[in-house]
Design a protein around this motif. Structure first.
Motif: not given
Length: 425
Positions: A110-117, A158-164, A329-339
């Protein structure tokens, strides 16, 4: 035997599938494999996790949840599902501020792909991560945290599994709280669009369901009780002072998909309950089977909500025949590069399609034709017709992420064709 994702629309091409039962075993698998990808709960509809080499499942690792009450954090095994984490946290008197609609999805995936509530003040699930551990290309352990690695940490979640292969994540937690959930039926879509801020500000978490053709919607409101009682008349007496009152209160439980039985849904009708039994739409005790559906989702600037509603309503007759339901739905903005919510408060339009790709693709292409000019970013784990290089161009930190990936994984062990197309060397 080949394995598929949850929906069955992706058959993974892995030559080998591993399910290590210890960290040391995982490190050996990674060190020995030419190319390695991690698979979570399989609820993605895209090729983000696919590989022709080694696929690693993490649900065999020890299911640890370590709570640090003094720092208000919990360090959890990456393969755990949110339902499992929530049970541990609630027993200890803690909570996550946000959950997705389905609690059966894995924390790492969920975290790797930017999933949300959903919620005006709620960021995507990955924004709760303050530290993580991953296995690098030589089987080495890499620790990264927001506190100690501020320059690169926003690119590592949010790294899509590309870092490890992520093995554990440290999440922000808070004291447990109760939530009451109610549903409003037959709300005019025009009212949701024209009074968007009032509707989505009416509760801690708000979702709207519609088919885009009938002009009506269901509005699901999840009210956090420690933020003040909504009162005996809520929602009939107005919405958090907002004054919008279209539609009618549901007198019995409902399912988001018309005609489906509501037993799998979390309790409604204003009955208070623990956070983890109300924030998701679906109960953790009802394990979802293979879904007869396909899914797409788009994250747009919140300011574009009205135009997005208008655009999709115009093609409602094309969309509705191949749609189970759509959720906003609504989501607050963040600072994660690939979010997909990077740098902007966001409105998301989710489409749950019938499981017939040939029938869905024309409608999907038309949806994207309407939404992309409004600044839409596709969900990393959902279906899209947009080319990878077009998607990466939507992220101003994409080049920076590519450099980070090459620094942590110079041989490209954790890349697959999907990642290669997004971030070519």
């Amino acid at each position: 035997m080949p394995i598929t994702n949850w929906a069955g629309n992706v058959t993974f091409g892995a030559a080998r599938v591993h399910r290590p039962e210890s960290l040391d075993e995982l490190r050996r698998v990674v060190a020995a494999g030419p190319r390695v990808r991690a698979l979570g709960s399989g609820h993605s509809f895209s090729l983000v996790a696919d590989t022709s080499h080694d696929l690693v499942r993490l649900d065999g690792l020890p299911p640890t949840v370590e709570i640090d009450a003094g720092r208000s954090t919990a360090t959890v095994a990456a393969g755990l599902r949110y339902a499992e984490v929530a049970e541990h946290l609630h027993r200890a008197g803690f909570a996550l501020a946000n959950l997705a609609s389905l609690p059966h999805i894995s924390v790492a995936g969920s975290c790797a792909t930017g999933t949300h509530g959903s919620g005006d003040s709620r960021r995507c699930l990955a924004a709760a991560v303050v530290a993580l551990q991953l296995v690098g290309p030589d089987g080495d352990l890499v620790e990264l945290s927001r506190e100690h690695d501020p320059a690169v940490f926003p690119g590592a979640v949010v790294a899509l599994g590309a870092l490890g292969v992520v093995t554990r994540l440290t999440l922000e937690v808070e004291p447990a709280f109760d939530v009451a959930q109610r549903v409003r039926l037959d709300v005019p879509l025009e009212e949701v669009s024209e009074r968007f801020d009032e509707v989505y500000g009416a509760a801690y978490s708000v979702s709207t369901f519609t088919d885009w053709r009938g002009g009506k919607a269901e509005v699901w409101l999840k009210h956090r009780l420690d933020e003040g009682s909504p009162g005996d008349g809520w929602p009939e007496s107005g919405w958090a002072g907002g004054g919008w009152a279209g539609g009618r209160a549901a007198g019995r439980p409902v399912h988001p998909v018309p005609g489906m039985p509501p037993e799998s849904c979390t309790e409604q009708l204003g009955v208070p309950g623990p956070w983890h039994e109300r924030l998701p739409h679906f109960r953790s005790g009802f394990v979802p089977g293979a879904g007869e559906e396909l899914q797409s989702e788009y994250y747009l600037p919140r300011a574009a909500a009205g135009k997005a509603f208008e655009a999709i309503r115009e093609i409602g007759p094309l969309v509705a025949p191949v749609l189970h339901v759509s959720e906003v739905r609504t989501v607050r903005g963040d600072d994660l590069w690939l979010s997909p919510a990077y740098g902007r408060d966001t409105v998301t339009l989710h489409f749950t399609w019938i499981r017939d790709a040939a029938a869905v693709m024309p409608a999907l292409a038309e949806v994207e034709e309407r939404l992309m000019p409004l600044g839409a970013r596709p969900h990393w784990g959902k279906l899209t017709t947009t080319r990878p290089r077009q998607i990466s161009a939507m992220y101003e930190r994409a080049a920076q992420f590519g450099r980070l990936a090459r620094e942590l994984d110079p041989s490209g062990k954790f890349r697959n064709s999907y990642v290669d197309a997004l971030f070519p060397a």
